[in-house]
Motif scaffolding. Structure first.
Motif, PDB file in Angstrom:
ATOM      1  N   VAL A 230      34.858 -27.182 -15.768  1.00 15.40           N
ATOM      2  CA  VAL A 230      34.928 -26.938 -14.328  1.00 15.40           C
ATOM      3  C   VAL A 230      34.164 -28.045 -13.605  1.00 15.40           C
ATOM      4  CG1 VAL A 230      34.340 -25.316 -12.484  1.00 15.40           C
ATOM      5  CG2 VAL A 230      35.033 -24.457 -14.738  1.00 15.40           C
TER       6      VAL A 230
ATOM      7  N   GLY B 132      22.236 -28.379 -21.736  1.00 18.77           N
ATOM      8  CA  GLY B 132      23.192 -27.341 -21.356  1.00 18.77           C
ATOM      9  C   GLY B 132      24.030 -27.669 -20.141  1.00 18.77           C
TER      10      GLY B 132
ATOM     11  N   HIS C 266      30.115 -31.053 -24.433  1.00 16.51           N
ATOM     12  CA  HIS C 266      31.448 -30.588 -24.065  1.00 16.51           C
ATOM     13  C   HIS C 266      32.364 -31.770 -23.729  1.00 16.51           C
ATOM     14  CE1 HIS C 266      33.920 -27.334 -21.813  1.00 16.51           C
ATOM     15  NE2 HIS C 266      34.648 -28.425 -21.867  1.00 16.51           N
TER      16      HIS C 266
ATOM     17  N   GLU D  50      26.217 -19.063 -19.350  1.00 15.52           N
ATOM     18  CA  GLU D  50      27.215 -18.472 -20.242  1.00 15.52           C
ATOM     19  C   GLU D  50      26.585 -17.415 -21.134  1.00 15.52           C
ATOM     20  OE1 GLU D  50      28.919 -21.571 -22.601  1.00 15.52           O
ATOM     21  OE2 GLU D  50      30.555 -21.887 -21.182  1.00 15.52           O
TER      22      GLU D  50
HETATM   23  P1  ADP Z   1      24.671 -30.328 -23.366  1.00 20.45           P
HETATM   24  O1  ADP Z   1      25.314 -31.065 -24.487  1.00 20.45           O
HETATM   25  O2  ADP Z   1      24.638 -31.105 -22.090  1.00 20.45           O
HETATM   26  O3  ADP Z   1      23.334 -29.762 -23.712  1.00 20.45           O
HETATM   27  P2  ADP Z   1      26.917 -28.557 -23.691  1.00 20.45           P
HETATM   28  O4  ADP Z   1      27.996 -29.551 -23.553  1.00 20.45           O
HETATM   29  O5  ADP Z   1      26.629 -28.062 -25.058  1.00 20.45           O
HETATM   30  O6  ADP Z   1      25.577 -29.061 -23.010  1.00 20.45           O
HETATM   31  O7  ADP Z   1      27.251 -27.325 -22.715  1.00 20.45           O
HETATM   32  C1  ADP Z   1      26.638 -26.056 -22.840  1.00 20.45           C
HETATM   33  C2  ADP Z   1      27.646 -24.969 -22.578  1.00 20.45           C
HETATM   34  O8  ADP Z   1      27.995 -24.947 -21.215  1.00 20.45           O
HETATM   35  C3  ADP Z   1      28.937 -25.163 -23.345  1.00 20.45           C
HETATM   36  O9  ADP Z   1      29.418 -23.922 -23.791  1.00 20.45           O
HETATM   37  C4  ADP Z   1      29.873 -25.767 -22.324  1.00 20.45           C
HETATM   38  O10 ADP Z   1      31.221 -25.437 -22.570  1.00 20.45           O
HETATM   39  C5  ADP Z   1      29.389 -25.128 -21.049  1.00 20.45           C
HETATM   40  N1  ADP Z   1      29.595 -25.971 -19.866  1.00 20.45           N
HETATM   41  C6  ADP Z   1      28.771 -26.921 -19.388  1.00 20.45           C
HETATM   42  N2  ADP Z   1      29.272 -27.492 -18.281  1.00 20.45           N
HETATM   43  C7  ADP Z   1      30.447 -26.876 -18.048  1.00 20.45           C
HETATM   44  C8  ADP Z   1      31.444 -27.011 -17.026  1.00 20.45           C
HETATM   45  N3  ADP Z   1      31.313 -27.892 -16.026  1.00 20.45           N
HETATM   46  N4  ADP Z   1      32.532 -26.216 -17.108  1.00 20.45           N
HETATM   47  C9  ADP Z   1      32.653 -25.323 -18.103  1.00 20.45           C
HETATM   48  N5  ADP Z   1      31.761 -25.139 -19.082  1.00 20.45           N
HETATM   49  C10 ADP Z   1      30.656 -25.903 -19.054  1.00 20.45           C
END
Ligand code: ADP
Ligand code: MG
Length: 477
Positions: free
Chosen positions: A152, A185, A190, A347
């Protein structure tokens, strides 16, 4: 409390969300709740010893955490092997010595099938349509949910998203290296998986390697120990796309950093794409050699910020819809307002509410949400001030905070002001005259009148009731 199949379903659901569908299907789904349970423990059965050992080693902590999240109490976990227990589905990659070649489904006795149906009917683990699962060349299973479609966007991450998408779709090298940084997070991993997935789909011939920087370090160190640094170099220098997640861990690790630098240079010289994520910008990384820092900055460096309120609401909405859950506006607002710094926590909180609602078969309400998530907000547990009430109410109704102090009487200003006065009476210990003072020196009778009017309106006007409900979620902790 004694765990039954009915308790296990929401726990399993939470696990499927935490671990991803692939890991879940392979390791958690085949587990069965044992018939004999003792108080204070959760007894599960795995179809094979191999499976049991694997689950114990890799997933027991996650299982226990999920148990605590769902039932609000911690248990001890026992996993035993029971090959006879007709585990619903055994992943094809794991052999089941009890029934080697029999196709499980058809072979299962009818009675067992019937019983299973009965038990799992009310709360089956919902399973979205099967998506293709991609694996990188180094054997990393990409998370099928981490796609561009599921991301998103909003002000906070638009730039990161567009850059990532452009890289995934471009036939040419446009930004090299691409460095994505930001707090935990927020979607870095992602987006990285999304790029890898897109490329795996459109260019299956490209050699994509994805790993955490810890893994990179570990591989490097063991290649030193095994005197196999040549093959280590070969391996990395033959990739088309190298992705290293959380590269900050390399900083300060002398020899690894050195090797990384050489690998990095070799790949850039060969015009191979490099994508890195980090929790801060390369400039802010201490213990990073200057030459590496400057090379990291030679492509596109892009920060991903915390999504604003609207985007957080959109993320919740998307997620709830995908799970077929009806999330009230007040609950969504409450979550999005309270959990502002980390999408993963957002989440997680939503998952907890969903799991609980499945378990109790009750709808998610603002009250149950506040109660279930109490522990997350303990840090904010101070009493609210009138200032804060004015600010939040003004923000909610999209009026100026200054109007809380003004004498303007138009309804779209006066009503929010009255609501703010009403909350000030409800949530603080201030007297009517004190509240009046805080609202631009108004008389105490004005405040009393406001409180009375809102009391009446809450009963009479459903839209006021809804506003009050949402605001209450925002203001109470
Ligand atoms: P990071 O690597 O930055 O620590 P992640 O990529 O593991 O974070 O994201 C953490 C969670 O939040 C995942 O489940 C991801 O799908 C969700 N998430 C983060 N940003 C978004 C977004 N913009 N839309 C949908 N889901 C998101
Ligand atoms: Mg990450």
């Amino acid at each position: 409390m004694q765990i039954t199949e009915l308790h296990w379903q929401p726990i399993a659901e939470l696990l499927s969300q935490k671990l991803g569908q692939v890991a879940f299907d392979s390791w958690i789904k085949p587990l069965k709740v044992a018939n004999d349970q003792e108080a204070g423990s959760l007894n599960l059965e795995a179809p094979t010893k191999f499976m049991k050992d694997w689950v114990v080693r890799n997933y027991s902590q996650e299982i226990l955490n999920s148990v605590t999240e769902v039932i609000g109490q911690s248990l001890t976990l026992n996993i035993s092997v029971n090959a006879e227990a007709a585990a619903p589905i055994t992943p094809s990659s794991v052999s089941n010595p009890a029934k080697p070649a029999t196709p499980k489904k058809e072979a299962a006795p009818k009675a067992v099938e019937e019983k299973k149906k009965q038990v799992s009917a009310p709360t089956t683990v919902s399973k979205p349509e099967k998506k293709q699962v991609f694996t990188t060349r180094n054997g990393m299973v990409l998370e099928p949910k981490f796609t561009f479609d599921n991301f998103v966007t909003g002000k906070s991450n638009n730039f990161a998203y567009s850059a990532a998408k452009a890289i995934a779709e471009s036939e040419e090298l446009i930004y090299n290296p691409f460095v994505l940084y930001g707090g935990v997070g927020l979607g870095k991993t992602h987006l990285m998986h999304a790029i890898a997935q897109h490329i795996a789909e459109t260019h299956p011939d490209r050699k994509v390697v994805y790993m955490s920087s810890e893994k990179f370090m570990h591989k490097f160190v063991s290649s030193l120990q095994n005197k196999s640094t040549m093959s280590f170099k070969e391996e990395f220098r033959s990739v088309d796309l190298l992705m290293i997640d959380d590269v900050q861990f390399i900083a300060g690790k002398g020899a690894t950093q050195e090797e990384f630098f050489h690998t990095f240079n070799a790949l850039v010289d060969m015009r191979k794409q490099i994508i890195l994520t980090a929790d801060r910008s390369p400039h802010e990384m201490d213990n990073l050699e200057d030459r590496l820092r400057s090379r990291l900055g030679s492509g596109l460096t892009c920060e991903i910020h915390m999504p604003d309120l609207e985007t957080r609401l959109a993320i919740l909405d998307t997620k709830a819809k995908s799970l077929d859950i009806d999330l009230g506006k007040d609950v969504a607002m409450f979550l999005a307002d309270k959990i502002a710094s980390n999408v993963r926590e957002l989440e997680g909180a939503l998952n907890r509410l969903i799991a609980h609602s499945k378990l109790t078969q009750r709808e998610i309400t603002l009250e149950s949400a506040q109660d279930l998530l109490k522990d997350l907000f303990r840090v904010y547990n101070q009493t609210i001030t009138i200032d804060e009430i004015q600010r939040k109410v003004a923000e909610y109704f999209k009026i100026k905070v200054a109007d809380m102090h003004s004498a303007r009487r138009s309804r779209d200003i006066a009503r929010p002001r009255q609501i703010a006065m009403w909350f000030s009476k409800q949530l603080t210990s201030k007297s009517f005259p004190d509240i009046g003072k805080s609202f631009g020196g108004k008389d105490h009778t004005t405040v009393m009148h406001a409180v009375k009017s809102i009391d009446k309106l809450v009963d009479a006007d459903p839209s006021v009731k809804e506003d009050i409900g949402i605001l209450k979620g925002l203001l109470t902790r």
